[in-house]
Design an enzyme around this catalytic site. Structure first.
Site, short mmCIF file in Angstrom:
data_model
loop_
_atom_site.label_atom_id
_atom_site.label_comp_id
_atom_site.label_asym_id
_atom_site.label_seq_id
_atom_site.Cartn_x
_atom_site.Cartn_y
_atom_site.Cartn_z
N GLN A 152 -51.27 -69.83 15.33
CA GLN A 152 -50.50 -70.95 14.79
C GLN A 152 -51.04 -72.29 15.31
O GLN A 152 -50.29 -73.24 15.53
CB GLN A 152 -49.02 -70.80 15.15
N SER A 153 -52.34 -72.39 15.47
CA SER A 153 -52.96 -73.60 16.00
C SER A 153 -52.75 -74.80 15.07
O SER A 153 -53.16 -74.79 13.91
CB SER A 153 -54.47 -73.36 16.18
#
Length: 428
Positions: free
Chosen positions: A146-147
């Site tokens: 989920q960068s």
């Protein structure tokens, strides 16, 4: 709970700072470091910059000139892209239960634009300029599943007609499955990013630099011209994003009628580039605020060393321990939240309308409020600028954990005798 929301006590707020002073719309002049003292003096006078309206320079590349107080740093970037909606506003943040006479103000880098890219866009303005200058036709970067940085890079690349390749770290149980469309993944896949999954174990064994190099060599053999951006965009070039942000803050303070002098800056730390730029900019410029960084992964010793490497890469000649205080806010681990932390994020939103992400600014604000509760004398009477670094899309990955905290709904009770009265549109 660290504090209880008292909605009646937080209705009043001061007007926001002027939103139309942009560092990319101010004349910039090269000057030697000897002018830094004169610059600091100018901050004390009425020599304020004129506000300029927004123009058509979004997505344009232009020559870059540093702030006077940073002109001795090397190397100085030659160009910068205008990717963000800058300057981002500053306003008072009426948090309950602050120490006596303490004020907290909010720098809204969550509103920097580019599909909610937060602090990432400031680094990318410099990194993407170098990529284009080097003739790259695609961008490689790496981060967690989920960068925010990877998603911001994918969007920025597509804005500039470049392909993006994202190496995303995930669980070994999920590494062979479709990663889905939750949160940042939805935007990444919408804009056509090429997703490469790697397990956390492989990531730890091989390292991010080696992994990006493997992909770079593969793309080179295919005739591509890749440009590699490290984790979080945090290298010495990316550090200029928040050196420049400090100039923006200085200019916003100059144009405000009743001046505010910040004693402290508080920010989350996840890869190090943001705190390196903020700390160096505050140290060298006129602000001289003490920077407190709450790290959400690794530990303070790691980040002191990493930040030192970034500022050494700019030949700054300063010690990281002198310019920033790094505190541990990792909790259970990177991107892992306790129920208390998530309850805090929910109560902040209910009390102030400000939505914090659970991975970065949420943990930093939680750490700040905890420190204030435990050490109130340390913060009494101080004016604090909290940098909201964005990451809203990360909340969507926490839906299951957040669901028990948000039960405020019910079926509307309407008596059948209520007479019909049409409003605007039929909506069916």
């Amino acid at each position: 709970m660290l504090w209880s929301a008292n909605l009646s006590s937080i209705r009043s707020s001061l007007p926001p700072f002027n939103h139309f002073v942009s560092v990319f719309r101010q004349p910039k002049i090269y000057c030697s470091h000897s002018h830094a003292h004169a610059h600091a003096h100018a901050m004390e006078t009425n020599d304020t910059p004129k506000a300029k309206p927004l123009s058509f320079d979004f997505l344009s590349k232009k020559p870059y000139s540093p702030p006077c107080w940073a002109s001795h740093l090397k190397p100085i970037p030659s160009h910068v892209f205008s990717l963000g909606h800058l300057p981002t506003p500053i306003h008072k943040w009426n948090l309950p239960n602050l120490p006596q006479n303490t004020e907290v103000w909010l720098k809204r880098d969550d509103l920097s634009g580019m599909q909610l890219s937060g602090n990432k866009v400031r680094k990318l303005e410099f990194l993407m300029a170098e990529a284009v200058e080097q003739g790259a036709d695609c961008i490689i970067t790496i981060g967690g599943i989920q960068s925010n940085h990877c998603r911001a890079t994918a969007v920025a690349a597509k804005y500039l007609n470049l392909d993006s390749y994202l190496i995303l770290r995930t669980s070994k149980l999920l590494v062979d499955e479709d990663p889905g469309l939750t949160g940042n993944l939805l935007v990444e896949r919408f804009v056509g990013a090429h997703i490469q999954l790697i397990s956390k174990e492989e990531y730890a064994k091989i390292g991010s630099a080696a992994l990006t190099n493997v992909l770079k060599e593969k793309l080179l053999k295919e005739g591509r011209r890749p440009y590699v951006i490290p984790v979080g965009g945090s290298n010495s070039l990316g550090t200029w994003g928040y050196i420049e942000a400090m100039r923006e803050i200085e200019q916003q303070l100059q144009i405000r009628t009743n001046r505010v002098k910040f004693d402290d800056i508080v920010v989350a730390c996840g890869s190090g580039g943001t705190i390196a730029g903020l700390s160096l900019g505050s140290w060298l410029g006129a602000l001289k605020a003490k920077v407190h960084a709450f790290c959400v992964c690794d530990d303070p010793d790691y980040f002191y060393d990493f930040v030192q490497g970034l500022i050494d890469g700019l030949q700054a000649g300063v010690n990281a321990h002198d310019i920033v205080s790094i505190l541990n806010a990792k909790g259970l681990g990177y991107a892992i939240n306790t129920s208390e932390e998530l309850k805090f994020v929910k109560e902040i939103a209910t009390a102030t309308g400000v939505v914090l992400d659970p991975v970065y600014s949420g943990k930093a604000a939680y750490g700040m409020m905890k420190d204030m509760a435990e050490n109130p004398k340390k913060w009494e009477g101080r004016k604090i600028l909290f940098i909201h670094t964005g990451g809203l899309l990360g909340l969507f990955d926490k839906v299951d954990q957040m669901a028990p905290l948000v039960g405020n709904w019910q079926r509307m009770d309407v008596n059948e005798s209520v007479p019909r009265e049409d409003g605007i549109g039929k909506m069916f």
